[in-house]
Motif scaffolding. Structure first.
Motif, mmCIF file in Angstrom:
data_model
loop_
_atom_site.group_PDB
_atom_site.id
_atom_site.type_symbol
_atom_site.label_atom_id
_atom_site.label_comp_id
_atom_site.label_asym_id
_atom_site.label_seq_id
_atom_site.Cartn_x
_atom_site.Cartn_y
_atom_site.Cartn_z
ATOM 1 N N LEU A 9 0.926 -1.111 -0.079
ATOM 2 C CA LEU A 9 -0.340 -0.152 -0.276
ATOM 3 C C LEU A 9 1.283 1.144 -0.138
ATOM 4 C CD1 LEU A 9 -2.784 -1.057 2.311
ATOM 5 C CD2 LEU A 9 -2.908 -0.314 0.234
ATOM 6 N N THR A 10 2.034 1.219 0.729
ATOM 7 C CA THR A 10 2.949 2.450 0.940
ATOM 8 C C THR A 10 3.733 2.722 0.320
ATOM 9 O OG1 THR A 10 3.822 1.578 2.137
ATOM 10 C CG2 THR A 10 2.591 2.879 3.419
ATOM 11 N N THR A 11 4.278 1.904 -0.749
ATOM 12 C CA THR A 11 5.279 1.762 -1.897
ATOM 13 C C THR A 11 4.507 1.574 -3.424
ATOM 14 O OG1 THR A 11 5.745 -0.306 -1.533
ATOM 15 C CG2 THR A 11 7.449 0.992 -0.388
ATOM 16 N N THR A 12 4.016 0.632 -3.435
ATOM 17 C CA THR A 12 3.300 0.744 -4.785
ATOM 18 C C THR A 12 2.115 1.113 -5.099
ATOM 19 O OG1 THR A 12 3.942 -2.069 -4.335
ATOM 20 C CG2 THR A 12 3.076 -1.130 -6.429
ATOM 21 N N PHE A 13 1.538 1.874 -4.595
ATOM 22 C CA PHE A 13 0.262 2.404 -4.236
ATOM 23 C C PHE A 13 -0.169 3.712 -3.431
ATOM 24 C CE2 PHE A 13 -0.980 -2.219 -4.147
ATOM 25 C CZ PHE A 13 -1.327 -2.020 -6.385
ATOM 26 N N ASN A 14 1.270 4.269 -2.886
ATOM 27 C CA ASN A 14 1.536 5.124 -2.637
ATOM 28 C C ASN A 14 -0.086 6.228 -1.385
ATOM 29 O OD1 ASN A 14 3.763 5.948 -3.917
ATOM 30 N ND2 ASN A 14 2.589 6.695 -5.698
ATOM 31 N N VAL A 15 0.044 5.225 -0.747
ATOM 32 C CA VAL A 15 -0.656 5.593 0.482
ATOM 33 C C VAL A 15 -0.277 6.238 1.260
ATOM 34 C CG1 VAL A 15 -2.439 4.274 1.641
ATOM 35 C CG2 VAL A 15 -2.511 3.780 -0.127
ATOM 36 N N PRO A 16 -0.023 6.742 2.136
ATOM 37 C CA PRO A 16 0.410 7.258 3.021
ATOM 38 C C PRO A 16 1.144 6.705 3.987
ATOM 39 C CG PRO A 16 -0.954 9.112 2.618
ATOM 40 C CD PRO A 16 -1.256 8.030 1.684
ATOM 41 N N ALA A 17 2.115 6.405 4.467
ATOM 42 C CA ALA A 17 2.336 5.310 5.971
ATOM 43 C C ALA A 17 1.630 6.189 6.979
ATOM 44 C CB ALA A 17 3.957 5.222 5.428
ATOM 45 N N ALA A 18 1.496 7.631 7.285
ATOM 46 C CA ALA A 18 1.693 8.114 8.879
ATOM 47 C C ALA A 18 -0.060 7.273 9.123
ATOM 48 C CB ALA A 18 1.992 9.324 8.734
ATOM 49 N N GLY A 19 -1.074 6.970 8.584
ATOM 50 C CA GLY A 19 -2.052 6.354 8.665
ATOM 51 C C GLY A 19 -2.005 5.183 8.793
ATOM 52 N N LEU A 20 -1.655 4.472 8.860
ATOM 53 C CA LEU A 20 -1.249 3.075 8.472
ATOM 54 C C LEU A 20 -0.468 2.462 9.798
ATOM 55 C CD1 LEU A 20 -1.472 1.769 5.096
ATOM 56 C CD2 LEU A 20 -2.927 2.388 6.509
ATOM 57 N N VAL A 21 -0.712 0.773 10.449
ATOM 58 C CA VAL A 21 -0.223 0.418 10.991
ATOM 59 C C VAL A 21 -0.590 -1.043 10.672
ATOM 60 C CG1 VAL A 21 -1.466 0.305 12.884
ATOM 61 C CG2 VAL A 21 0.485 -0.035 13.956
ATOM 62 N N ALA A 22 0.428 -1.534 10.884
ATOM 63 C CA ALA A 22 0.320 -3.336 10.303
ATOM 64 C C ALA A 22 0.663 -4.314 11.767
ATOM 65 C CB ALA A 22 0.773 -3.891 9.378
ATOM 66 N N ILE A 23 -0.786 -5.278 11.942
ATOM 67 C CA ILE A 23 -0.165 -5.949 13.246
ATOM 68 C C ILE A 23 -0.837 -7.013 12.918
ATOM 69 C CG2 ILE A 23 -0.382 -4.408 15.201
ATOM 70 C CD1 ILE A 23 -3.575 -5.644 15.403
ATOM 71 N N GLY A 24 0.406 -8.459 13.289
ATOM 72 C CA GLY A 24 -0.572 -9.793 13.283
ATOM 73 C C GLY A 24 -1.402 -10.196 14.272
ATOM 74 N N LEU A 25 -1.897 -10.873 14.631
ATOM 75 C CA LEU A 25 -2.531 -11.703 15.615
ATOM 76 C C LEU A 25 -2.671 -13.447 15.269
ATOM 77 C CD1 LEU A 25 -5.681 -9.970 16.050
ATOM 78 C CD2 LEU A 25 -4.147 -8.776 17.556
ATOM 79 N N GLY A 26 -2.150 -13.641 14.100
ATOM 80 C CA GLY A 26 -2.058 -15.461 14.406
ATOM 81 C C GLY A 26 -3.018 -16.395 14.024
ATOM 82 N N GLU A 27 -3.045 -16.898 14.780
ATOM 83 C CA GLU A 27 -4.149 -18.139 15.130
ATOM 84 C C GLU A 27 -5.412 -17.726 15.780
ATOM 85 O OE1 GLU A 27 -3.196 -22.038 16.892
ATOM 86 O OE2 GLU A 27 -1.966 -21.248 15.206
ATOM 87 N N GLU A 28 -4.611 -16.572 16.424
ATOM 88 C CA GLU A 28 -5.518 -16.370 17.889
ATOM 89 C C GLU A 28 -7.066 -15.475 17.264
ATOM 90 O OE1 GLU A 28 -3.718 -17.264 20.744
ATOM 91 O OE2 GLU A 28 -2.821 -17.654 18.998
ATOM 92 N N GLN A 29 -7.179 -15.449 16.906
ATOM 93 C CA GLN A 29 -8.500 -14.736 16.106
ATOM 94 C C GLN A 29 -9.495 -15.287 15.264
ATOM 95 O OE1 GLN A 29 -10.298 -12.612 17.794
ATOM 96 N NE2 GLN A 29 -8.825 -12.524 19.240
ATOM 97 N N LEU A 30 -9.576 -16.563 15.371
ATOM 98 C CA LEU A 30 -10.249 -17.839 13.950
ATOM 99 C C LEU A 30 -11.352 -17.001 13.904
ATOM 100 C CD1 LEU A 30 -9.154 -21.100 15.177
ATOM 101 C CD2 LEU A 30 -7.829 -19.658 13.316
#
Length: 187
Positions: free
Chosen positions: A145-166
């Motif tokens: 999103l931030t590199t290929t599609f130029n979405v501003p990084a300031a408004g995004l955060v990426a997290i992982g929850l694994g299999e904890e929220q099936l």
């Protein structure tokens, strides 16, 4: 509060095979993520991810709680993004969906919003492995999103929850559990 959840993995997968991509459009994404009112409670995505990490490391059943309990007040979108098996590499057929998300995020309706990209896995493999893989997959979407599609990084955060929220706890190995969720936290 307006709240729409769009699960973009089920209808088309049932009719054309499990690896098919759901046909969604920019307006569906905007409608799913658009927030018409301020959300009272503030979500701390880093704390949510830390709870998922602790649950994965313990190997027990102390998951951070059902996603719907903590996040139901937030506009959100769950979407199937295909990755190579055991990898965070986005499959080429999923770039169209990522591009539609980016297009929606460039509209005035969603610009300036804080969005969380949440990676989820099924229960195949170890919990810690799945947790790390979900983080890497969320980071791959963030990077696209931030590199290929130029979405501003300031408004995004990426997290992982694994299999904890099936998505489907009765079928922990089901492909419906492998998904990316985007949650709008507001301004």
């Amino acid at each position: 509060m307006k709240h729409i959840v769009l699960l973009a993995a089920l209808a088309l997968a049932a009719s054309t095979g499990a690896n098919a991509q759901q046909r969604i459009d920019r307006n569906q994404i905007i409608n799913s993520l658009y927030q018409t009112e301020a959300t009272v409670a503030r979500l701390d995505p880093i704390a949510l991810e830390a709870a998922a990490a602790a649950a994965a490391a313990s190997g027990g059943d102390n998951a951070p709680g059902p996603l719907s309990d903590s996040l139901s007040a937030y506009p959100q979108l769950s979407i199937e993004i295909n990755f190579d098996r055991g990898s965070a590499r986005i499959r080429p057929e999923s770039y169209h969906a990522v591009g539609l998300i980016a297009d929606a995020l460039h509209t005035p309706y969603l610009m300036g919003q804080r969005l969380v990209i949440v990676g989820h896995t099924d229960a195949t493999g170890g919990r810690e492995l799945n947790f790390n893989l979900s983080k890497q997959r969320a980071a791959s979407i963030y990077d696209a999103l931030t590199t290929t599609f130029n979405v501003p990084a300031a408004g995004l955060v990426a997290i992982g929850l694994g299999e904890e929220q099936l998505q489907d706890p009765a079928n922990p190995d089901s492909g419906v559990n492998r998904r990316v969720q985007i949650i709008n936290l507001g301004e």
